[in-house]
Scaffold this motif. Structure first.
Motif, PDB file in Angstrom:
ATOM      1  N   ILE A 165       0.842  -1.184   0.000  1.00 57.20           N
ATOM      2  CA  ILE A 165       0.000   0.000   0.000  1.00 57.20           C
ATOM      3  C   ILE A 165       0.884   1.244   0.000  1.00 57.20           C
ATOM      4  N   ASP A 166       0.460   2.248  -0.775  1.00 56.91           N
ATOM      5  CA  ASP A 166       1.288   3.440  -0.955  1.00 56.91           C
ATOM      6  C   ASP A 166       0.397   4.671  -1.008  1.00 56.91           C
ATOM      7  N   ASP A 167       1.027   5.841  -0.787  1.00 56.31           N
ATOM      8  CA  ASP A 167       0.305   7.102  -0.917  1.00 56.31           C
ATOM      9  C   ASP A 167      -0.183   7.288  -2.350  1.00 56.31           C
ATOM     10  N   ALA A 168      -1.128   8.225  -2.506  1.00 58.76           N
ATOM     11  CA  ALA A 168      -1.564   8.584  -3.848  1.00 58.76           C
ATOM     12  C   ALA A 168      -0.387   9.154  -4.640  1.00 58.76           C
ATOM     13  N   LYS A 169      -0.486   9.067  -5.953  1.00 55.66           N
ATOM     14  CA  LYS A 169       0.625   9.492  -6.791  1.00 55.66           C
ATOM     15  C   LYS A 169       0.937  10.964  -6.595  1.00 55.66           C
ATOM     16  N   LEU A 178      -1.168   8.381   3.387  1.00 54.75           N
ATOM     17  CA  LEU A 178      -1.587   7.381   4.363  1.00 54.75           C
ATOM     18  C   LEU A 178      -1.257   7.843   5.773  1.00 54.75           C
ATOM     19  N   LEU A 179      -2.159   7.527   6.694  1.00 52.89           N
ATOM     20  CA  LEU A 179      -1.981   7.852   8.105  1.00 52.89           C
ATOM     21  C   LEU A 179      -1.793   6.570   8.910  1.00 52.89           C
ATOM     22  N   ASP A 180      -1.411   6.743  10.165  1.00 55.47           N
ATOM     23  CA  ASP A 180      -1.212   5.576  11.020  1.00 55.47           C
ATOM     24  C   ASP A 180      -2.502   4.781  11.199  1.00 55.47           C
ATOM     25  N   VAL A 181      -3.636   5.484  11.255  1.00 53.06           N
ATOM     26  CA  VAL A 181      -4.915   4.785  11.435  1.00 53.06           C
ATOM     27  C   VAL A 181      -5.231   3.914  10.225  1.00 53.06           C
ATOM     28  N   PRO A 227       6.811   5.029   2.906  1.00 56.41           N
ATOM     29  CA  PRO A 227       6.027   4.274   1.920  1.00 56.41           C
ATOM     30  C   PRO A 227       6.876   3.901   0.714  1.00 56.41           C
ATOM     31  N   PRO A 228       6.504   2.840   0.022  1.00 59.03           N
ATOM     32  CA  PRO A 228       5.317   2.013   0.226  1.00 59.03           C
ATOM     33  C   PRO A 228       5.478   1.054   1.400  1.00 59.03           C
ATOM     34  N   TYR A 229       4.341   0.656   1.974  1.00 56.96           N
ATOM     35  CA  TYR A 229       4.341  -0.230   3.122  1.00 56.96           C
ATOM     36  C   TYR A 229       3.990  -1.644   2.636  1.00 56.96           C
ATOM     37  N   THR A 230       4.883  -2.595   2.945  1.00 53.95           N
ATOM     38  CA  THR A 230       4.670  -3.990   2.560  1.00 53.95           C
ATOM     39  C   THR A 230       4.211  -4.771   3.780  1.00 53.95           C
ATOM     40  N   VAL A 231       2.983  -5.296   3.702  1.00 52.21           N
ATOM     41  CA  VAL A 231       2.382  -6.022   4.824  1.00 52.21           C
ATOM     42  C   VAL A 231       2.276  -7.490   4.439  1.00 52.21           C
TER      43      VAL A 231
END
Length: 290
Positions: A165-169, A178-181, A227-231
């Protein structure tokens, strides 16, 4: 016979043109003048001319004060600009040194955590060799393995889901970031979908892990991530995708994707490695009967 009174000579009704008519109240001319003109003529003239001169003087003073204030403000701005220009190289140098110190501290922390993980693996190997001598020890070792899996004390390998998941372009400070929530909702959605172990950018998520915001960054286990965050989530790949899409976390992330152009991809993987929590430590212990 009655004697008639001698007739008084009649007064000529016409007056001498050279003679001015005399007012009846001529004796009160001074009082009448004071009543008719209570203010001296000099004061009246001064009163008529003063507003114009006063307004001009006021405008002149106002211009002088405005020019003086402009000069003072310009001088202060020039001094401030000069000071900023002189201190800019020093401030940039200090900032660069601070960034280097932070990077060095992060590298040292990573090295210490890896060393701790290696020591923990060695302890587990010695522990397993000591408990494998009889059936009771083997049962106890199996129970320890299950507890360590649940607490995140050991690494886990298996099939599962991989979400990136990543921020908008074109994200800015208000929308598309993206926020912590958001990361919390994603992780909680994977837990409710049947995940057995979860990690974010290589950090194991346990019951003691905190996902928090620190300015514009997101911290996981007090480590700042970018970001990007890999889960990664290890679990049953046959049921987890559908359960995640129906969970509150899955709907939350889909809302971000649809309305704020947040980017996310989810794939199923045959083999994933979720590392152990390097910060976990034994805090409480109880001696049980054998």
């Amino acid at each position: 016979m009655t004697q008639q009174a001698p007739q008084q000579p009649t007064q000529n009704s016409t007056q001498n043109p050279a003679q001015k008519p005399r007012r009846v109240d001529a004796s009160m001319s001074l009082l009448n003048n004071l009543m008719a003109h209570p203010i001296d003529e000099g004061y009246a003239v001064a009163a008529r001319t003063r507003p114009k001169d006063g307004a001009k003087a006021h405008r002149s003073r106002h211009r002088i004060m405005l020019v003086a204030a402009t000069l003072v403000l310009g001088f202060l701005l020039a001094v401030a600009a000069s000071q900023n220009y002189r201190s800019a190289p020093e401030a940039e140098k200090q900032r660069s040194e601070l960034i280097d110190r932070i990077n060095q501290a992060d590298d040292r922390l990573t090295g210490l955590r890896n060393h701790q993980s290696d020591l923990a693996d060695e302890v587990r190997r010695l522990q397993a060799s000591g408990l494998s001598n009889d059936s009771t020890g083997a049962a106890l070792q199996q129970k320890l393995d299950d507890l360590e899996l649940q607490t995140g004390a050991i690494s886990v390998t298996g099939p599962g889901l991989k979400a990136v998941i990543d921020d908008a372009k074109n994200a800015d400070s208000k929308e598309g970031r993206l926020l912590d929530v958001d990361l919390q909702q994603l992780v909680n959605g994977l837990w409710t979908s049947g995940a057995e172990a979860v990690s974010v950018n290589g950090h194991r998520i346990t019951s003691l892990t905190a996902i928090r915001g620190a300015g514009s960054a997101i911290t996981v286990d007090y480590s700042s991530l970018t970001p990007p965050y890999t889960v990664l989530a290890i679990g049953d790949t046959a049921t987890m995708p559908a359960r995640f899409a129906q969970s509150s976390g899955g709907r939350w992330v889909q809302y971000l994707v649809s309305n704020f152009d947040v980017r996310m991809t989810i794939t199923t993987e045959d083999s994933l490695l979720v590392p152990a929590d390097a910060t976990i430590a034994l805090r409480y212990a109880k001696v049980g009967s054998r």
